[in-house]
Design an enzyme around this catalytic site. Structure first.
Site, mmCIF file in Angstrom:
data_model
loop_
_atom_site.group_PDB
_atom_site.id
_atom_site.type_symbol
_atom_site.label_atom_id
_atom_site.label_comp_id
_atom_site.label_asym_id
_atom_site.label_seq_id
_atom_site.Cartn_x
_atom_site.Cartn_y
_atom_site.Cartn_z
ATOM 1 N N ARG A 236 44.856 18.492 21.491
ATOM 2 C CA ARG A 236 43.705 19.295 21.082
ATOM 3 C C ARG A 236 42.657 18.460 20.355
ATOM 4 N NH1 ARG A 236 42.190 20.602 15.686
ATOM 5 N NH2 ARG A 236 41.171 22.627 15.484
ATOM 6 N N GLY A 260 33.533 28.736 13.274
ATOM 7 C CA GLY A 260 34.927 28.707 12.843
ATOM 8 C C GLY A 260 35.350 27.283 12.535
ATOM 9 N N ASP A 282 32.436 29.485 8.534
ATOM 10 C CA ASP A 282 33.814 29.999 8.560
ATOM 11 C C ASP A 282 33.962 31.066 7.492
ATOM 12 O OD1 ASP A 282 36.750 30.281 8.498
ATOM 13 O OD2 ASP A 282 36.729 28.458 9.701
ATOM 14 N N SER A 284 37.066 32.170 6.433
ATOM 15 C CA SER A 284 38.314 32.018 5.680
ATOM 16 C C SER A 284 38.120 31.142 4.446
ATOM 17 C CB SER A 284 39.414 31.432 6.576
ATOM 18 O OG SER A 284 39.130 30.086 6.881
ATOM 19 N N ILE A 310 30.109 34.750 11.585
ATOM 20 C CA ILE A 310 28.900 34.331 12.296
ATOM 21 C C ILE A 310 28.032 35.535 12.643
ATOM 22 C CG2 ILE A 310 29.987 34.418 14.577
ATOM 23 C CD1 ILE A 310 27.335 31.882 13.327
ATOM 24 N N GLU A 326 36.434 25.424 18.283
ATOM 25 C CA GLU A 326 37.807 25.435 18.800
ATOM 26 C C GLU A 326 38.302 26.863 18.620
ATOM 27 O OE1 GLU A 326 40.999 26.194 19.257
ATOM 28 O OE2 GLU A 326 41.933 24.909 17.742
ATOM 29 N N GLU A 335 43.225 36.641 19.839
ATOM 30 C CA GLU A 335 42.410 36.605 18.617
ATOM 31 C C GLU A 335 40.926 36.841 18.878
ATOM 32 O OE1 GLU A 335 44.982 33.982 15.457
ATOM 33 O OE2 GLU A 335 43.457 32.927 16.606
#
Length: 528
Positions: A236, A260, A282, A284, A310, A326, A335
């Site tokens: 990844r 994100g 983001d 979180s 966003i 990603e 998700e």
């Protein structure tokens, strides 16, 4: 959310006595006189479900509701097949939520009160909760009984029960038909009108989630552990790095949006590749660590960090040249983060701009792993000498995320979905696809596995591709396995024809519902 009624059900004035539910003859008058003779302080009253009138019994209350509010408790109980607990939940739901009669009469299955929270009484000593709902299933008048024990209207009662059962079945079928019709209408509208991603219903599914509804999702990305796992996934992370570093012309002097951003790794790659400005967003809590990481690497003059969704934040620019993210989940679409990337594309991407990765495919492959199937399914047939086979109904519908041994593959892969992030819309992410799996071995087919491939292609001098398939290097996405309830034999060279449907879970739009048809058998799976 149901609309509210005008009354709150908590009034204090006792209104005129309403008609009784049943015709009890002259005896009713004597009972009323006896009741009037009781001391006022000894009487127990209960409020109406829809206004502030008080009554001495459940029967009086229901009669009033039927005559004055056009709410028939008898019909409601029979319509939804309510028994003791269902009736209790119904009463407490009305007491607590104060819905309108129109709303209550319009409800079809599933009912909104089928939750354990509505077992708790809203009113202390509520007479309606002391009412025996079984009385509503009994004949109104007692028929003459013959010596042999048969009543004169036994056959009529049996016919009535049969008619009620048929009516309930018809109600459920009608509800399903209405739901299917609504889906067809939405599909036709999206297909014909090519609804803009900012206005179609699927767009708002994720964008309109409130903080308390989406909190679990974002909090799961607030812990460092999940980011450590992703960063250590070399397939990844190195694919993103190679794409960015080997194609610097895409980023040189460009404004880049990282949707994100997590720890900010992609933003830092872009900054190192020559981006003029990188805006990293983001929701979180990991964003606070990302701020420290950016400062530690002296990139704060290039990278701007913004905390929030966003769909809700305001960016310091009107348009961006490149969007990187990603966003991929299990089976690619789990998700629903791609929804947010497409929202950002629609709102912020400049004309001629690019989104990366830009091409994605989802594939299926047949699997033969009898021991794994036995471990998960046949296991329940004999658990320490006890038959727990009923557990299979709970186990089979859950898709399994784990690594598939490439030696267990018994077919060539088949692509079921192709996504171009520059042209796709959010409504395209719910789909149905016919497929054909060409078997390569004679074996017992026990499952179908799904995986995805990712491509960085548009304007790239050096194209980068990676796969999450079972024949490639393991990634943290692994593969998604759909176990078959009944494995079946196949011969090498066969063409297994099937159909797959993928859509968001209405109750949790970040999870997926997958329906798979293969070998004349259909099974629905959840990925959550």
């Amino acid at each position: 959310m149901c609309s509210l009624a005008a009354g709150n059900g908590q009034g204090a004035e006792l209104g005129p006595e309403p008609l009784e539910l049943s015709d009890s003859g002259d005896d009713a008058g004597w009972e009323d006189e006896d009741a009037d003779a009781e001391p006022a302080q000894g009487r127990q009253h209960t409020p109406c479900l829809f206004c502030d009138r008080l009554f001495r019994s459940a029967e009086e209350t229901f009669s009033h509701c039927k005559l004055e509010h056009q709410f028939n408790i008898d019909g409601m109980v029979h319509k939804h097949g309510l028994e003791f607990y269902g009736y209790i939940k119904l009463i407490n739901f009305i007491r607590l939520k104060n819905p309108t009669v129109e709303y209550m009469n319009s409800i079809y299955n599933p009912v909104p009160w089928d939750k354990d929270e509505y077992l708790k009484p809203v009113l202390e000593d509520d007479l309606l909760l002391q009412f025996d709902v079984e009385d509503l299933y009994e004949p109104v008048s007692a028929p003459f009984t013959y010596p042999n024990g048969l009543s004169e209207n036994t056959s009529a009662v049996e016919k009535l029960k049969l008619m009620e059962a048929r009516a309930l079945s018809a109600e459920a079928a009608l509800a399903r038909a209405r739901e299917d019709l609504q889906k067809m209408k939405q599909f036709a509208q999206d297909f014909v009108m090519n609804v803009d991603v900012r206005t179609c219903s699927s767009t708002t599914t994720i964008a309109d989630l409130q903080e308390d509804e989406d909190g679990v999702y974002f909090s799961s990305y607030g812990h460092y552990g999940i980011h450590e796992e992703m960063l250590k996934d070399k397939v990844r992370t190195e694919s993103y790095r190679d794409f960015i570093y080997q194609n610097p012309h895409i980023f040189k002097d460009k404004v880049v949006l990282d949707v994100g951003c997590g720890t900010g790794i992609l933003s830092m790659f872009a900054a190192k590749a020559g981006a003029k400005k990188v805006i990293a967003v983001d929701q979180s809590e990991i964003l606070y660590q990302a701020m420290d990481i950016i400062r530690l690497n002296k990139l704060e003059d290039t990278i701007v960090l913004i905390k929030g969704k966003i769909e809700e934040v305001s960016l310091p620019v009107e348009k961006v040249d490149v969007i990187i993210s990603e966003w991929m989940g299990y089976f690619l679409l789990f998700e629903s983060m791609l929804d947010s990337v497409l929202y950002a594309k629609s709102k912020y991407l400049a004309k001629g701009g690019s989104v990366y990765p830009d091409i994605c495919t989802i594939s299926l492959v047949a699997v033969s792993d009898v021991s794994k199937h036995a471990d998960r399914i046949a296991f329940w047939d004999d658990v320490y000498g006890f038959n727990m086979s009923c557990m299979k109904k709970a186990v089979i519908p859950e898709a399994v995320v784990e690594v598939v041994d490439h030696k267990t593959l018994i077919s060539d892969p088949c692509d079921i979905k192709h996504i171009d992030c520059h042209t796709t819309s959010i409504s395209d992410l719910e789909f149905s696809s016919d497929f054909t799996l060409r078997t390569t071995k004679t074996a017992m087919c026990t499952a179908v596995a799904g995986y995805f491939d990712i491509y960085f292609e548009k304007n790239c001098h050096n194209r980068v591709v990676f796969s999450t398939g079972p024949q490639s290097t393991k990634t943290h996405w692994k593969q998604t396995i759909f176990l078959l309830e009944k494995p079946f034999p196949v011969k090498a060279g066969e063409a297994l024809k099937g159909k797959i449907t993928v859509h968001k879970n209405k109750k949790d739009p970040r999870s997926l519902i997958v329906t798979l048809t293969l070998n004349s058998s259909t099974q629905t799976y959840s990925l959550q």
